[in-house]
Structure formats: structure tokens, C-alpha cells
Design an enzyme around this catalytic site. Structure first.
Site, PDB file in Angstrom:
ATOM      1  N   ARG A 207     -10.020  28.338 -10.558  1.00  9.23           N
ATOM      2  CA  ARG A 207     -10.712  28.675  -9.084  1.00  9.23           C
ATOM      3  C   ARG A 207     -11.813  29.264  -9.135  1.00  9.23           C
ATOM      4  NH1 ARG A 207     -11.167  32.146  -4.968  1.00  9.23           N
ATOM      5  NH2 ARG A 207     -10.969  31.219  -2.577  1.00  9.23           N
TER       6      ARG A 207
ATOM      7  N   SER B  84      -2.040  23.922  -0.021  1.00  8.80           N
ATOM      8  CA  SER B  84      -2.171  25.174   0.694  1.00  8.80           C
ATOM      9  C   SER B  84      -1.519  24.985   1.977  1.00  8.80           C
ATOM     10  CB  SER B  84      -3.493  25.780   0.901  1.00  8.80           C
ATOM     11  OG  SER B  84      -4.262  25.760  -0.055  1.00  8.80           O
TER      12      SER B  84
ATOM     13  N   LYS C  88     -10.435  36.496  -1.057  1.00 14.07           N
ATOM     14  CA  LYS C  88     -11.082  35.620  -0.093  1.00 14.07           C
ATOM     15  C   LYS C  88     -10.704  36.169   1.294  1.00 14.07           C
ATOM     16  CE  LYS C  88     -10.173  30.720   1.615  1.00 14.07           C
ATOM     17  NZ  LYS C  88      -9.711  29.523   1.308  1.00 14.07           N
TER      18      LYS C  88
HETATM   19  C1  LIG Z   1      -1.205  28.548  -4.926  1.00 15.66           C
HETATM   20  C2  LIG Z   1      -2.491  28.162  -4.007  1.00 15.66           C
HETATM   21  N1  LIG Z   1      -2.262  28.285  -2.756  1.00 15.66           N
HETATM   22  C3  LIG Z   1      -3.318  28.372  -1.936  1.00 15.66           C
HETATM   23  C4  LIG Z   1      -4.687  28.175  -2.308  1.00 15.66           C
HETATM   24  C5  LIG Z   1      -5.862  28.205  -1.635  1.00 15.66           C
HETATM   25  O1  LIG Z   1      -6.538  26.821  -1.515  1.00 15.66           O
HETATM   26  P1  LIG Z   1      -7.537  26.368  -0.424  1.00 15.66           P
HETATM   27  O2  LIG Z   1      -6.961  26.721   0.908  1.00 15.66           O
HETATM   28  O3  LIG Z   1      -8.005  25.257  -0.488  1.00 15.66           O
HETATM   29  O4  LIG Z   1      -8.490  27.502  -0.650  1.00 15.66           O
HETATM   30  P2  LIG Z   1      -9.676  27.695  -1.881  1.00 15.66           P
HETATM   31  O5  LIG Z   1      -8.720  28.358  -2.670  1.00 15.66           O
HETATM   32  O6  LIG Z   1     -10.181  26.321  -2.260  1.00 15.66           O
HETATM   33  O7  LIG Z   1     -10.520  28.688  -1.417  1.00 15.66           O
HETATM   34  C6  LIG Z   1      -4.791  28.045  -3.759  1.00 15.66           C
HETATM   35  N2  LIG Z   1      -6.159  28.018  -4.185  1.00 15.66           N
HETATM   36  N3  LIG Z   1      -3.667  28.172  -4.556  1.00 15.66           N
HETATM   37  C1  LIG Z   2      -7.646  31.786  -2.513  1.00 16.71           C
HETATM   38  C2  LIG Z   2      -6.418  32.064  -1.441  1.00 16.71           C
HETATM   39  N1  LIG Z   2      -6.001  31.105  -0.721  1.00 16.71           N
HETATM   40  C3  LIG Z   2      -5.117  31.896   0.075  1.00 16.71           C
HETATM   41  C4  LIG Z   2      -4.299  31.296   1.287  1.00 16.71           C
HETATM   42  O1  LIG Z   2      -3.521  31.829   1.625  1.00 16.71           O
HETATM   43  O2  LIG Z   2      -4.514  29.917   1.128  1.00 16.71           O
HETATM   44  S1  LIG Z   2      -4.979  33.582  -0.339  1.00 16.71           S
HETATM   45  C5  LIG Z   2      -5.899  33.430  -1.306  1.00 16.71           C
HETATM   46  C6  LIG Z   2      -6.525  34.608  -2.357  1.00 16.71           C
HETATM   47  C7  LIG Z   2      -5.491  34.844  -3.521  1.00 16.71           C
HETATM   48  O3  LIG Z   2      -6.200  35.904  -4.137  1.00 16.71           O
HETATM   49  P1  LIG Z   2      -5.678  37.277  -4.327  1.00 16.71           P
HETATM   50  O4  LIG Z   2      -4.327  37.385  -4.929  1.00 16.71           O
HETATM   51  O5  LIG Z   2      -6.608  38.306  -4.880  1.00 16.71           O
HETATM   52  O6  LIG Z   2      -5.444  37.865  -2.953  1.00 16.71           O
END
Ligand SMILES: Cc1ncc(COP(=O)(O)OP(=O)(O)O)c(N)n1
Ligand SMILES: Cc1nc(C(=O)O)sc1CCOP(=O)(O)O
Ligand SMILES: [Mg+2]
Length: 500
Positions: free
Chosen positions: A331, A400, A429
Site C-alpha cells: 500500500r 474496506s 492514515k
Molecule cells: C485490510 C485493509 N482494510 C482497509 C484498507 C483501507 O482501504 P481504503 O479504504 O481503500 O484506503 P487506502 O488504504 O487505499 O488508503 C486497506 N488498505 N486494507
Molecule cells: C489504511 C487504513 N485503512 C483503514 C481503515 O479503517 O479503512 S485504517 C488504515 C491504517 C492502518 O495502518 P495502522 O495500522 O498504522 O493504523
């Protein structure tokens, strides 16, 4: 001549077949019988008894076994197997010694396949008329002389040491992978391919003079035996063990092929063919072609960027995998396509070697290009159906979700898994609101597909996630930014492993 004479002959000759029978606990025949046979075979003057009907059958069976394993000579091991199979008093002895016939067969099969061949002379005439089971090629013989002694001194002993050590590594690796196919995957077709690969390998090794290899053996003086890397010591799952062993098999075959060119082009060609078969086996076994639903066995997904200044991401990934990460998601919201492709290829190789999944975030096209197992799509990314047209039916699609309705919709749309969050505040994020563990608790009621809690999860709060009934999490910062990614992954895994 009676079967007991054959058995005595096996022991009197101190043959490999006798060594095997001894190894598995088969009692040697009485000293007197052995001595008589020794005397007979040593002195030309003593009459050799006529073969009986049973010894003929044993001979034919031994020849058939030799054929089955691709050999042109009957070894004492073939005779040992034939004796155990055909001669009931000997079978009974084996039974009374509580020898499980399958164990005996397996061990003997293995030994034959490994090319531990020692010829013995039992004065059996195999050039006579053959039973339907026996091969028609008269060149198969039972004889005492070692094979191919003529070329022993012609080659560099260092090359012999390479071939010997590498062949052993290859054999061991093949065994490990075969056990995985048989006992973990329970996959008869892959088990059969591996068995045949092992036999093919034994056959190829028959082209190399055994005594030349043995004379070069010097394990004590081999500097390589004491060098073990951390990566070699730690394995995270049976898949990881099998994948690492298969990799070792492939490397060994490559080395044998190259050094084999110095010895015998036929050997190098056979090994090359086996190397391609090993690649096919890898595809069949380690990364199944139908990954849909395969995330059910996964528990800890690590989200990694394509690059991070000051951080070696390959190292992070390797340590995290050693700590229990079993899916990697690439990602990176900023990397250009070239960087994504490059990182994707590196992660692909790494995950494949460790027998774990690779998911590409946002980009079905890149998922296909890097041969990822699947793609992750958010609510604002391509719809699942559209992405499926790009990635095909066999790859995983995850999505998601941030509410119960979205989880239910994802299931209706055919998602293979969902991410559920954001659970806690994240350093990766920014979110204005969090769905918290409440959504996790409710989610368990509505979905049957794998669900990964995501958002700010670390070793400190993962127990709350587990308490909400989630045994799967997706994490980035807690592992990526840890001083010890392996330990960080292990700490998270420990809490998850309490569930299920
Ligand atoms: C396992 C998992 N869950 C949620 C996300 C988030 O996807 P998304 O909402 O498209 O956000 P971005 O990651 O693209 O910023 C994920 N990547 N993986
Ligand atoms: C990329 C992303 N998506 C989310 C969601 O909830 O959809 S949380 C998330 C960030 C995950 O990274 P960390 O473990 O450092 O918080
Ligand atoms: Mg997205």
C-alpha cells in the site's frame, strides 16, 4: 536356493539392503546360515543350489522394482523389498518384530530412490526366461562390482564435494516438501509429483560415480556446515518450511546442473529438466492457482509501502514474517508505477518463498502485473465486479468497510474478505471518526467471510480486538516502525492466537 539363502546372502554381503533391514529392526538370520552362504559364494567349488520357484518370483519382483525406480541394475535393496513382499516367513518375522510393512516399504523405497545402491552377487541367473512381471531387457544384472569405477579419478575432488553436498541438500529438501504435500496439504497429486521428482533425481544421480562422491566426502572440514543465517533458523508455518525447502531444492538443482556440466552433459540435462519440474511443483503446491477464499488461514496482514527512507523494507518484511505475519499488502499512495512494480516484484518473490499471500492495494492492474494473490479496494476505489474483470476469477478481492451495512454489501458483492475499521487512531492514515471495537463486536454476527480489524492496532490494544471476537488484524505502523518488527509481530500474533 531358498528365500532364506537370499536373506542370508544379503547379510553375509553386508549389503545396503541388509543395512536397511537392520536399521528398521529386522533381525539378522542365524550366523550359521550366513556362514554357509559366505562359504558358498567365496568358494567356486561349492555347488550353488538351483533357484526355487519362490526365489524366481523374488528375483522377478526385484527386477520389476529396479525397473520401477528407473534403474538398470538390481540392488540389494530391491531384493530386500521383494523378499519382504513375497516371502511369508520373512514377512512374519517382520510382523513379529512389530515392523509396520508400510514403514519398511517407505524406508526401502526412500533408500532406493536416493540411489544408495550396492550390488551383490547372488549367483542368480536373470538372463533366463522372464515372467510377465519381469522386464525383457537382459542387461539387468545382479552383480558385485561397483559401477563406473573407471572415471573416478578423472574429476576435481572439489567438484565431487560440491555435487555430493548439494545432492544431499536436494534430497533432504525434497523429503521435507513431500511430507508437506502429504501430511499438511493432504494432496495426492502433489505428493505423487514430488515422489516422482525424488525418483527422477535418484536416477540422474546414478550417472555420477558413487565412490567418487563418497571418497570426496569431508563433512567435518566443510566450512559451510557451521554457517546458519537467522532466516534459516526461523520458520513461521509449515508452508514457510515447505517453501524454503523447495527454494533450496531449486538452488541445489541449479548448482548441480552447472557443476554437472563439468562431468557429464547427460547429467546436467537431466537435472535441468528436474529443475523445471520443481518450479511447476512450487506453483502447484506453494501458491495454489485458486487463491479465492485462501485468506481463511491468515491472521496478521502487514501493510507496507513501496519504499521508506532509512528503512530496508525487505528486512522488515522478512522479520515480520518470522514473527507471524502471513499476508503482506503493498500500500503506497505516493509511489509512481515504476516504484510500485519494483517493490511488488520484490515482495512477490519474498512472499512466495515464504508461502504467504501478497495483496495489492487499490490497483487491480498492478496486482496482475506483479502476480499478486489479490487486490484490496476501498469504498471509493473500483467496484469489486469491475476489478474482477481485470484480475480474473482466481484472485482474492478484499474491501474496506466502516459499517454493518457495508460489510453486508461486500458479502453480496462477492468480496473474499473485508477490512473493518478504523478501530483506533492511526499514525498511518488520518481519520476524523472511529468505528471502534463496537463495530467489531457487531460484525461477528453478520459476516461469514474473513474479517480483518484495522486502524491503529498494536500489541497494547490488540487484546481488545481479540476480546471483540476478531482473530484477524491488518496493521502497518505497529510493525513497520518497530525497532524489532519480528517481536512486534509476535506480540500481536500471541493475542490473536488466543482466539480460535
Ligand atoms: C485490510 C485493509 N482494510 C482497509 C484498507 C483501507 O482501504 P481504503 O479504504 O481503500 O484506503 P487506502 O488504504 O487505499 O488508503 C486497506 N488498505 N486494507
Ligand atoms: C489504511 C487504513 N485503512 C483503514 C481503515 O479503517 O479503512 S485504517 C488504515 C491504517 C492502518 O495502518 P495502522 O495500522 O498504522 O493504523
Ligand atoms: Mg484504497
Amino acid at each position: 536356493m531358498e528365500p532364506s539363502d537370499l536373506l542370508a546372502a544379503l547379510f553375509s554381503d553386508e549389503s545396503a539392503g541388509a543395512a536397511l533391514l537392520g536399521e528398521i529392526g529386522f533381525p539378522p538370520p542365524s550366523t550359521q546360515t550366513v556362514t554357509t552362504v559366505e562359504a558358498r559364494t567365496a568358494a567356486d567349488t561349492l555347488p550353488i543350489p538351483e533357484p526355487s520357484e519362490t526365489t524366481d518370483r523374488i528375483r522377478d519382483r526385484a527386477i520389476a522394482l529396479a525397473r520401477r525406480f528407473g534403474g538398470r541394475e538390481v540392488s540389494s535393496e530391491h531384493l530386500a523389498v521383494a523378499l519382504l513382499e513375497i516371502e511369508s516367513p520373512i514377512r512374519d518375522t517382520a510382523n513379529s518384530a512389530r515392523l509396520d510393512p508400510d514403514t519398511v516399504r517407505d524406508r526401502l523405497d526412500e533408500s532406493i530412490a536416493m540411489g544408495e545402491v550396492v550390488e551383490v552377487d547372488f549367483q542368480l541367473d536373470v538372463d533366463g526366461p522372464h515372467s510377465p512381471e519381469s522386464p525383457t531387457d537382459d542387461s539387468i544384472s545382479l552383480r558385485r562390482e561397483s559401477r563406473r569405477t573407471e572415471s573416478v579419478d578423472l574429476f576435481d575432488p572439489a567438484v565431487a564435494r560440491i555435487i555430493d553436498a548439494t545432492a544431499n541438500r536436494c534430497r533432504e529438501g525434497l523429503r521435507v516438501v513431500e511430507d508437506f504435500a502429504r501430511f499438511v496439504r493432504d494432496d495426492p497429486s502433489a505428493t505423487q509429483s514430488l515422489k516422482s521428482l525424488r525418483h527422477g533425481f535418484a536416477e540422474a544421480m546414478n550417472l555420477i560415480p558413487t565412490e567418487w562422491l563418497l571418497s570426496s566426502r569431508n563433512t567435518g572440514g566443510d566450512v559451510g556446515t557451521s554457517i546458519t543465517t537467522e532466516a534459516e533458523r526461523s520458520r513461521s508455518s509449515p508452508e514457510h518450511v515447505a517453501a524454503a525447502s523447495l527454494k533450496r531444492v531449486q538452488e541445489s538443482l541449479r548448482s548441480l546442473e552447472e557443476y554437472g556440466k563439468l562431468i557429464d552433459p547427460r547429467f546436467a540435462e537431466s537435472i535441468e529438466r528436474l529443475r523445471y519440474r520443481a518450479y511447476e511443483t512450487e506453483q502447484q503446491l506453494i501458491v495454489p492457482t485458486t487463491p479465492g477464499g485462501e485468506l481463511s488461514a491468515a491472521h496478521l496482514m502487514l501493510l507496507l509501502p513501496a519504499m521508506l527512507p532509512g528503512r530496508d523494507l525487505t528486512q522488515v518484511a522478512m522479520q515480520a514474517i518470522a514473527g507471524g505475519v502471513d499476508v503482506i499488502q503493498l500500500r503506497d499512495k505516493n509511489a509512481n508505477d515504476h516504484v510500485l512494480l519494483e517493490a511488488g516484484r520484490i515482495f512477490r518473490e519474498l512472499t512466495r518463498n515464504h508461502g504467504i499471500r501478497l495483496i495489492m492495494n487499490d490497483r487491480p492492474d498492478v496486482a496482475v502485473a506483479i502476480e499478486a494473490d489479490g487486490v484490496h479496494l476501498g469504498q471509493d476505489d473500483l467496484p469489486i465486479k469491475t476489478a474482477r474483470r481485470i484480475i480474473g476469477p482466481d484472485r482474492i478481492v478484499g474491501t474496506s468497510t466502516h459499517s454493518i451495512e457495508q460489510i453486508q454489501q461486500a458479502v453480496r458483492d462477492g468480496a473474499d474478505y473485508v477490512g473493518v475499521g478504523p478501530t483506533f487512531a492511526s499514525t498511518t492514515k488520518h481519520f476524523a471518526e472511529f468505528t471502534g471495537v463496537e463495530l467489531l463486536r457487531a460484525a461477528g454476527e453478520v459476516a461469514s467471510i474473513p474479517m480483518f480489524a484495522i486502524g491503529g492496532i498494536d500489541a497494547g490494544n490488540v487484546s481488545e480486538v481479540a476480546a471483540a471476537g476478531f482473530g484477524r488484524v491488518a496493521v502497518s505502523g505497529a510493525i513497520l516502525n518497530a525497532d524489532d518488527p519480528r517481536q512486534a509481530a509476535m506480540n500481536i500474533r500471541a493475542a490473536l492466537d488466543m482466539i480460535e
